[in-house]
Motif scaffolding. Structure first.
Motif, PDB file in Angstrom:
ATOM      1  N   ASN A   1       1.240  -1.068  -0.241  1.00 50.87           N
ATOM      2  CA  ASN A   1      -0.362  -0.288  -0.042  1.00 50.87           C
ATOM      3  C   ASN A   1       1.000   1.567   0.407  1.00 50.87           C
ATOM      4  O   ASN A   1       1.932   1.474   0.177  1.00 50.87           O
ATOM      5  CB  ASN A   1      -1.436   0.018   1.460  1.00 50.87           C
ATOM      6  CG  ASN A   1      -0.114  -0.338   2.526  1.00 50.87           C
ATOM      7  OD1 ASN A   1       0.683   0.216   2.909  1.00 50.87           O
ATOM      8  ND2 ASN A   1      -1.100  -0.709   3.541  1.00 50.87           N
ATOM      9  N   GLN A   2       0.204   2.649  -0.187  1.00 51.68           N
ATOM     10  CA  GLN A   2       0.947   3.550  -0.129  1.00 51.68           C
ATOM     11  C   GLN A   2       1.494   4.172   0.702  1.00 51.68           C
ATOM     12  O   GLN A   2       2.972   4.434   1.061  1.00 51.68           O
ATOM     13  CB  GLN A   2      -0.176   4.895  -0.529  1.00 51.68           C
ATOM     14  CG  GLN A   2       0.422   6.104  -0.124  1.00 51.68           C
ATOM     15  CD  GLN A   2      -0.295   7.227  -0.399  1.00 51.68           C
ATOM     16  OE1 GLN A   2      -0.791   7.477  -1.962  1.00 51.68           O
ATOM     17  NE2 GLN A   2      -0.648   7.895   1.019  1.00 51.68           N
ATOM     18  N   PRO A   3       1.207   3.262   1.887  1.00 53.62           N
ATOM     19  CA  PRO A   3       1.693   3.946   3.741  1.00 53.62           C
ATOM     20  C   PRO A   3       3.395   2.900   3.358  1.00 53.62           C
ATOM     21  O   PRO A   3       4.868   4.025   4.078  1.00 53.62           O
ATOM     22  CB  PRO A   3       1.864   3.705   5.560  1.00 53.62           C
ATOM     23  CG  PRO A   3      -0.607   3.547   4.427  1.00 53.62           C
ATOM     24  CD  PRO A   3       0.024   3.408   2.731  1.00 53.62           C
TER      25      PRO A   3
ATOM     26  N   THR B   1       1.356  11.931  -2.725  1.00 51.56           N
ATOM     27  CA  THR B   1      -0.401  11.834  -3.004  1.00 51.56           C
ATOM     28  C   THR B   1      -1.244  10.726  -3.746  1.00 51.56           C
ATOM     29  O   THR B   1      -0.546  10.621  -4.734  1.00 51.56           O
ATOM     30  CB  THR B   1      -0.365  13.657  -3.127  1.00 51.56           C
ATOM     31  OG1 THR B   1      -0.836  14.073  -2.034  1.00 51.56           O
ATOM     32  CG2 THR B   1      -1.972  12.887  -3.348  1.00 51.56           C
ATOM     33  N   SER B   2      -1.785  10.208  -3.433  1.00 48.54           N
ATOM     34  CA  SER B   2      -2.719   9.657  -4.094  1.00 48.54           C
ATOM     35  C   SER B   2      -1.374   8.238  -4.894  1.00 48.54           C
ATOM     36  O   SER B   2      -1.745   8.694  -6.711  1.00 48.54           O
ATOM     37  CB  SER B   2      -3.991   9.473  -5.100  1.00 48.54           C
ATOM     38  OG  SER B   2      -4.724  10.375  -4.231  1.00 48.54           O
ATOM     39  N   VAL B   3      -0.351   8.132  -4.631  1.00 49.55           N
ATOM     40  CA  VAL B   3       0.735   7.674  -5.185  1.00 49.55           C
ATOM     41  C   VAL B   3       0.794   6.372  -6.144  1.00 49.55           C
ATOM     42  O   VAL B   3       0.456   6.194  -7.180  1.00 49.55           O
ATOM     43  CB  VAL B   3       1.877   7.229  -4.009  1.00 49.55           C
ATOM     44  CG1 VAL B   3       3.303   6.479  -4.901  1.00 49.55           C
ATOM     45  CG2 VAL B   3       2.287   8.331  -2.862  1.00 49.55           C
TER      46      VAL B   3
ATOM     47  N   ILE C   1      -9.300   7.178 -12.456  1.00 50.17           N
ATOM     48  CA  ILE C   1      -8.254   5.669 -11.650  1.00 50.17           C
ATOM     49  C   ILE C   1      -8.316   6.569 -10.380  1.00 50.17           C
ATOM     50  O   ILE C   1      -8.407   6.264  -9.195  1.00 50.17           O
ATOM     51  CB  ILE C   1      -6.764   5.842 -12.401  1.00 50.17           C
ATOM     52  CG1 ILE C   1      -7.758   4.393 -13.538  1.00 50.17           C
ATOM     53  CG2 ILE C   1      -6.325   5.249 -11.553  1.00 50.17           C
ATOM     54  CD1 ILE C   1      -6.602   5.149 -14.779  1.00 50.17           C
ATOM     55  N   LEU C   2      -7.973   8.051 -10.463  1.00 49.35           N
ATOM     56  CA  LEU C   2      -7.344   8.581  -9.392  1.00 49.35           C
ATOM     57  C   LEU C   2      -8.760   8.243  -8.044  1.00 49.35           C
ATOM     58  O   LEU C   2      -8.475   8.710  -6.947  1.00 49.35           O
ATOM     59  CB  LEU C   2      -7.208  10.026  -9.664  1.00 49.35           C
ATOM     60  CG  LEU C   2      -6.054  10.515  -9.897  1.00 49.35           C
ATOM     61  CD1 LEU C   2      -5.999  11.410 -10.398  1.00 49.35           C
ATOM     62  CD2 LEU C   2      -4.533   9.772  -9.113  1.00 49.35           C
TER      63      LEU C   2
ATOM     64  N   SER D   1      -8.302   5.811   0.910  1.00 46.88           N
ATOM     65  CA  SER D   1      -8.161   7.690   1.577  1.00 46.88           C
ATOM     66  C   SER D   1      -8.831   8.774   1.313  1.00 46.88           C
ATOM     67  O   SER D   1      -9.141   9.280   2.204  1.00 46.88           O
ATOM     68  CB  SER D   1      -6.695   7.977   1.564  1.00 46.88           C
ATOM     69  OG  SER D   1      -6.517   8.513   0.832  1.00 46.88           O
ATOM     70  N   ARG D   2      -9.042   8.761  -0.026  1.00 49.19           N
ATOM     71  CA  ARG D   2     -10.430   9.807   0.171  1.00 49.19           C
ATOM     72  C   ARG D   2     -11.502   9.506  -0.537  1.00 49.19           C
ATOM     73  O   ARG D   2     -13.106  10.228  -0.415  1.00 49.19           O
ATOM     74  CB  ARG D   2     -10.516  10.388  -1.597  1.00 49.19           C
ATOM     75  CG  ARG D   2      -8.512  10.889  -1.821  1.00 49.19           C
ATOM     76  CD  ARG D   2      -8.404  11.447  -2.687  1.00 49.19           C
ATOM     77  NE  ARG D   2      -9.252  12.452  -3.307  1.00 49.19           N
ATOM     78  CZ  ARG D   2      -9.442  12.948  -3.980  1.00 49.19           C
ATOM     79  NH1 ARG D   2      -8.707  12.927  -5.547  1.00 49.19           N
ATOM     80  NH2 ARG D   2      -9.556  14.577  -5.132  1.00 49.19           N
ATOM     81  N   GLN D   3     -12.064   8.447  -0.173  1.00 44.12           N
ATOM     82  CA  GLN D   3     -13.146   8.079   0.515  1.00 44.12           C
ATOM     83  C   GLN D   3     -14.624   8.526   0.689  1.00 44.12           C
ATOM     84  O   GLN D   3     -15.159   8.841   0.406  1.00 44.12           O
ATOM     85  CB  GLN D   3     -13.624   6.235   0.966  1.00 44.12           C
ATOM     86  CG  GLN D   3     -14.970   5.778   0.764  1.00 44.12           C
ATOM     87  CD  GLN D   3     -14.697   4.867  -0.318  1.00 44.12           C
ATOM     88  OE1 GLN D   3     -14.167   5.272  -0.970  1.00 44.12           O
ATOM     89  NE2 GLN D   3     -16.261   3.981  -0.022  1.00 44.12           N
TER      90      GLN D   3
END
Length: 465
Positions: A229-231, A247-249, A287-288, A293-295
């Motif tokens: 995942n991103q983290p 951000t949204s990597v 896609i973004l 995380s922006r749910q």
């Protein structure tokens, strides 16, 4: 129709000889150069680009996906961006060696795959079985079928060879060694997206461009997902995290990878330049939107539209927003599938979490939430996901499109949640019974011990007070 059937099932060898990939974990300067070459594409929420800096983090000299493998280091294949491969080869479909014959699938499997595609709009469509019937090429065949069924090839004058080559490359850029984020997941999301676009509210409103965009976004939404995942990318100081400023990597990388393949194949090269760039921008916007995380941002906006009854699907921006919500639903619809399918997806995504946790433990990194197999289970992870993520989203989708499908999805989710709850209780009872049995055995052993036995040999719990 005849032309379509001849292309329907891709020969197995076309995929088997492809060993290329996309994400590279050695921070290749060529990789960053390729991504920057796509920097003229802009989209809402895009945070810009910056030159890659070579990371000094010790873990990034290792392809962590190989840490679970028993294969020898010299046999591991480095994954490179497709553009670099293209620079070294201009042969059709990456160049099929002439000495290798093109073996097609067994006729029975081909027939069964075609039979399944007749029911591709059914919610209980078994993507795992379809993947078996297509010899692991479910994404190619499903997406090609849907585009053909909608008449996209003729309508947008798509070159058949370029389209097929694009789909082969898309499927191949998914990592088959990921338990969850692989081409079968992409095929599953594409099938779900098709189901949503067939709903009355959308079917009567979507334009042909919307449909083409929606299917391509679904097929490419997790392109080149690394299985972490991103983290993880941020805390290991990966160059992609730096490139997209944390951000949204992953979503930015999926989008840029998709754009790269579109340009490499020239699928839309016959379009006016502005139309082609617009497709790339809109593809990125969809896609973004899958960034979990922006749910809450998307859900709040969706809820507000529904409360105010302000959605107007004759408005292009509103249709695009609904496509974003449809793709978000398709991306996390596993809890809404029938139990036999949902359970398989739950086990796969949890195993991917746990594999990341294993790597984090091995390299003395802080283990990410839900990634520790010692303290988490499939059941508790899935119950939490349904409660806090899936149920709120699909409840609002049912408000927007109150149909048999939306009610079916909510019904499956309730049943699946109850099933995981029951399994959790059974596991707890089994664990308690085992502990009781062990304790009883210890007491019996202590009672049978000879009088001369040292107290050190008697379990502590068996000593008399």
């Amino acid at each position: 129709g005849c032309v379509y059937l001849s292309w329907l099932i891709v020969p197995a060898v076309i995929i088997s000889w492809l060993t290329r990939g996309a994400i590279s974990y050695d921070s290749s300067d060529q990789t960053a150069l390729y991504i920057r070459m796509l920097g003229d594409v802009r989209v809402r929420s895009q945070v810009g680009f910056e030159p890659e800096r070579r990371s000094s983090h010790p873990y990034l000299c290792i392809d962590f996906r190989t840490l679970h493998s028993n294969s020898e280091p010299e046999r591991r294949i480095q994954r490179l961006l497709s553009f670099q491969r293209y620079l070294h080869s201009s042969r059709l479909l990456r160049g099929i060696p002439q000495q290798i014959p093109l073996h097609i699938l067994d006729e029975d499997y081909t027939g069964q795959a075609r039979c399944m595609l007749e029911k591709v709009g059914h919610w209980n469509f078994d993507i795992f079985l379809f993947d078996k019937f297509t010899n692991g090429n479910s994404l190619i065949n499903l997406t090609f079928h849907l585009l053909n069924q909608y008449g996209m090839v003729e309508l947008f004058q798509l070159d058949m060879v370029k389209l097929w080559r694009f789909l082969v490359m898309v499927q191949e850029d998914y990592h088959s060694d990921n338990p969850y984020h692989n081409a079968v997941h992409a095929a599953d999301v594409t099938q779900a997206m098709y189901c949503y676009m067939q709903e009355p509210m959308l079917a009567k409103s979507l334009t042909s461009f919307d449909i083409l965009l929606g299917l391509l976004a679904a097929a490419t939404h997790d392109l080149d997902h690394p299985g972490v995942n991103q983290p993880f990318l941020i805390k290991t100081d990966h160059y992609l995290a730096t490139l997209y400023r944390n951000t949204s990597v992953l979503e930015n990388h999926h989008w840029k990878s998709a754009v790269g393949l579109l340009r490499e194949t020239g699928l839309f090269s016959h379009w006016p330049a502005e139309d082609s760039l617009n497709m790339e921008r809109e593809l990125g916007s969809l896609i973004l939107a899958t960034d979990i995380s922006r749910q809450n941002d998307y859900l709040s906006r969706f809820r507000q539209h529904l409360d105010q009854e302000s959605l107007c699907l004759s408005n292009g921006s509103h249709r695009h927003f609904i496509l974003q919500m449809a793709l978000k639903c398709a991306d996390i619809c596993n809890p809404c599938r029938p139990w036999e399918l949902s359970k398989q997806w739950s086990e796969k995504v949890t195993e991917e979490f746990f594999q990341q946790g294993d790597v984090e433990k091995k390299h003395k990194l802080e283990v990410s939430p839900l990634c520790d197999r010692e303290i988490n289970s499939v059941g508790n992870i899935q119950i939490g996901f349904m409660t806090y993520v899936a149920e709120p989203l699909f409840a609002e989708w049912a408000r927007f499109s109150d149909t048999r499908l939306s009610q079916t999805m909510l019904g499956h989710m309730r049943l699946n949640k109850a099933s995981w709850g029951s399994l959790q209780q059974e596991q707890t009872l089994t664990s308690e019974e085992a502990e009781t049995s062990n304790a009883s055995t210890s007491r019996e052993g202590a009672a049978a011990a000879p009088r001369g036995t040292s107290s050190k040999e008697i379990p502590q719990g068996s000593r008399e007070s």
